[in-house]
Write a protein that holds these residues in place. Structure first.
Motif, PDB file in Angstrom:
ATOM      1  N   HIS A  97       4.111  -4.719  10.074  1.00  0.00           N
ATOM      2  CA  HIS A  97       4.790  -4.233  11.275  1.00  0.00           C
ATOM      3  C   HIS A  97       4.852  -5.352  12.311  1.00  0.00           C
ATOM      4  CE1 HIS A  97       4.258  -0.014   9.913  1.00  0.00           C
ATOM      5  NE2 HIS A  97       3.128  -0.491   9.427  1.00  0.00           N
ATOM      6  N   ASP A 140       5.555   4.971   5.101  1.00  0.00           N
ATOM      7  CA  ASP A 140       6.537   4.108   5.781  1.00  0.00           C
ATOM      8  C   ASP A 140       6.762   2.789   5.041  1.00  0.00           C
ATOM      9  OD1 ASP A 140       3.841   3.747   6.609  1.00  0.00           O
ATOM     10  OD2 ASP A 140       4.494   2.466   8.253  1.00  0.00           O
ATOM     11  N   HIS A 141       5.959   2.516   4.014  1.00  0.00           N
ATOM     12  CA  HIS A 141       6.133   1.287   3.228  1.00  0.00           C
ATOM     13  C   HIS A 141       6.725   1.547   1.845  1.00  0.00           C
ATOM     14  CE1 HIS A 141       3.644  -1.356   5.903  1.00  0.00           C
ATOM     15  NE2 HIS A 141       3.281  -0.158   6.323  1.00  0.00           N
ATOM     16  N   HIS A 187       0.852  -1.193   0.000  1.00  0.00           N
ATOM     17  CA  HIS A 187       0.000   0.000   0.000  1.00  0.00           C
ATOM     18  C   HIS A 187       0.884   1.237   0.000  1.00  0.00           C
ATOM     19  CE1 HIS A 187       0.800  -0.783   4.227  1.00  0.00           C
ATOM     20  NE2 HIS A 187       0.307   0.366   4.606  1.00  0.00           N
ATOM     21  N   ASP A 213      -0.889  -4.158   5.738  1.00  0.00           N
ATOM     22  CA  ASP A 213      -1.284  -3.721   7.080  1.00  0.00           C
ATOM     23  C   ASP A 213      -2.722  -4.129   7.414  1.00  0.00           C
ATOM     24  OD1 ASP A 213       1.209  -2.676   7.441  1.00  0.00           O
ATOM     25  OD2 ASP A 213       0.576  -0.588   7.645  1.00  0.00           O
TER      26      ASP A 213
HETATM   27 ZN   LIG Z   1       2.199   0.372   7.947  1.00  0.00          ZN
END
Ligand SMILES: [Zn+2]
Length: 447
Positions: A252, A93-94, A89, A210
């Motif tokens: 995560h 942070d990805h 996605h 996520d």
């Molecule tokens: Zn994430």
């Protein structure tokens, strides 16, 4: 995780949150032969899949600095060239370290088509998010960001390492063959509308993005986002359950290993969402208000004890409020609330009934002393509604919020309480924002 033997006492939540940071210790974990996950090097996990003399990378960490550390940690397990990068996605942070993994290899970049249109999340809402991630808290007050050790706190997210997708798919799923590895990309809307799960059937490994995290899901984040629609999310989890994966590397925290454990994790997660949705909708049909529903909607004792549903990041209470607002709008059904008094007028009358501002301030101070912190904050808010610059009221509210923050299990609640308390204690600036720092404190804006 510390869930099986939760710490006792007033600060049990904080101690459990602290213990959860063990999830973020740095390690390259071999998931199965030829598949490795880099956990703890960045805000999100990166998965390396080895193919025939080439590699596939799923998610790219938060930024080029983190990505470089992960490349080094993978070492010679990273077979060049990198033939493909897959984004689960678009959260920054990805998707922020792709350039480093790509190097000079010119890999195809895969995603669902909806990722192309999806702004990075902070750009999605009309209101900035405040500081649920605690980016401005002093080290001594910061524990973690819920499902990551930190989020934009050490190295701010930038888009400098992002590479736009070169191969997108529409609809439900697409099967691709890269360097001799067969991968199924499955559109699984949930935590984000574009979320794409990666299923490597030949290895029994599922990368759910996520849509699964080791925390009660953040269905309705406090940082100014819409409800993440629960119904498609439940359907996506059902789809993932049907795969019968042997291992799962979510975006995560540490991976879930073993078929029974994956099944339990996904089942608990799905049931944790669906029970809250069902109870909230049933309550709405009975005319319950959001303030009533948050007192009533609960996880079953079994789900509440699940290590996968601890409220480090999302919260049942906020999910209830988010579902309510999304399904039936802002109005709680109480006619009094159609046109309430303006807050300053309401507060002035309450203060008058309490015998004046000094009397109310004294009561607020007593409430802090006796551990009645929420009441203390509510009394302070009355005073601040009339005079936002009232230093004594700001101090009482700051003390109350600090005490509340220190008792939270939820990292985003803790960060928000404590950041607001810091803002109130500083004094002298942004007086107009004493009720909510979102109203005018420039220091809270996020770029
Ligand atoms: Zn994430």
């Amino acid at each position: 995780m510390a869930v099986s033997t939760p710490p006792a006492g007033e600060f049990a939540g904080r101690e459990q949150l602290r213990a959860s940071s063990a999830e973020f210790r740095k390690e390259v974990i071999e998931i199965t032969n030829g598949i490795f996950a880099a956990v703890g090097y960045s805000a999100s996990n990166v998965t390396l899949i080895q193919g025939d003399n080439a590699s596939i990378i799923v998610d790219t960490s938060a930024n080029p600095v983190d990505a470089q550390a992960i490349v080094e940690a993978f070492g010679d397990r990273l077979l060049r060239p990198v033939a493909a990068i897959i984004y689960t996605h678009n959260h920054p942070d990805h998707s922020g370290g792709a350039t480093v993994f790509a190097g000079t290899d010119r890999p195809e970049i895969y995603s669902h088509r909806t990722l192309v249109d999806a702004a990075p999340e902070f750009g999605r809402g009309p209101r900035d998010g405040g500081d649920a991630f605690g980016t401005k808290l002093p080290d001594a007050l910061f524990i973690n960001a819920g499902t990551q050790l930190e989020y934009g706190r050490v190295t701010p997210h930038t888009r400098e390492g992002f590479l736009p997708p070169t191969r997108t798919f529409d609809g439900d799923s697409e099967t691709i063959d890269v360097a001799g590895v067969c991968l199924q990309l499955i559109h699984t809307p949930g935590e984000s509308p574009e979320n794409t799960a990666v299923w490597i059937a030949g290895k029994g490994v599922l990368i759910p993005g996520d849509d699964f995290l080791k925390s009660y899901p953040n269905l309705s984040p406090i940082r100014g986002l819409k409800l993440r629609p629960p119904e498609p999310w439940i359907a996506s989890l059902d789809r993932m359950l049907s795969l019968d994966a042997d291992a799962m590397v979510q975006g995560h925290m540490r991976p879930i290993l073993g078929r029974d454990e994956v099944r339990r994790a996904l089942t608990d997660y799905r049931d944790g969402i669906s029970t809250v949705l069902e109870q909230t909708l049933a309550g709405i049909r009975q005319g319950r208000t959001p303030d009533e529903l948050v007192q009533e909607v609960r996880l079953s004792p079994e789900l509440a004890a699940s290590p996968y549903l601890q409220e480090y990041y999302g919260s049942v209470v906020w999910a209830v409020r988010g579902i309510y607002a999304d399904y039936v709008g802002w109005f709680d059904g109480n006619a009094t609330n159609l046109n309430p008094l303006p807050p300053a007028q309401h507060a002035a009358r309450m203060i008058d009934m309490a015998g004046g501002a000094e009397s109310m301030l004294a009561r607020a101070g007593q409430a802090v002393e006796t551990g009645d912190f929420q009441w203390a904050a509510e009394l302070a808010d009355c005073l601040l509604a009339v005079d936002p610059a009232d230093v004594s009221a700001r101090q009482v509210k700051a003390r109350a919020l600090t005490e509340l923050g220190e008792r939270q299990l939820n990292a985003t609640a803790r960060n928000y309480y404590l950041t607001t308390a810091q803002f109130l204690s500083r004094g002298g600036e942004g007086a107009g924002a004493a009720i909510s720092p979102l109203a005018g404190e420039k220091g809270f804006s996020r770029s």
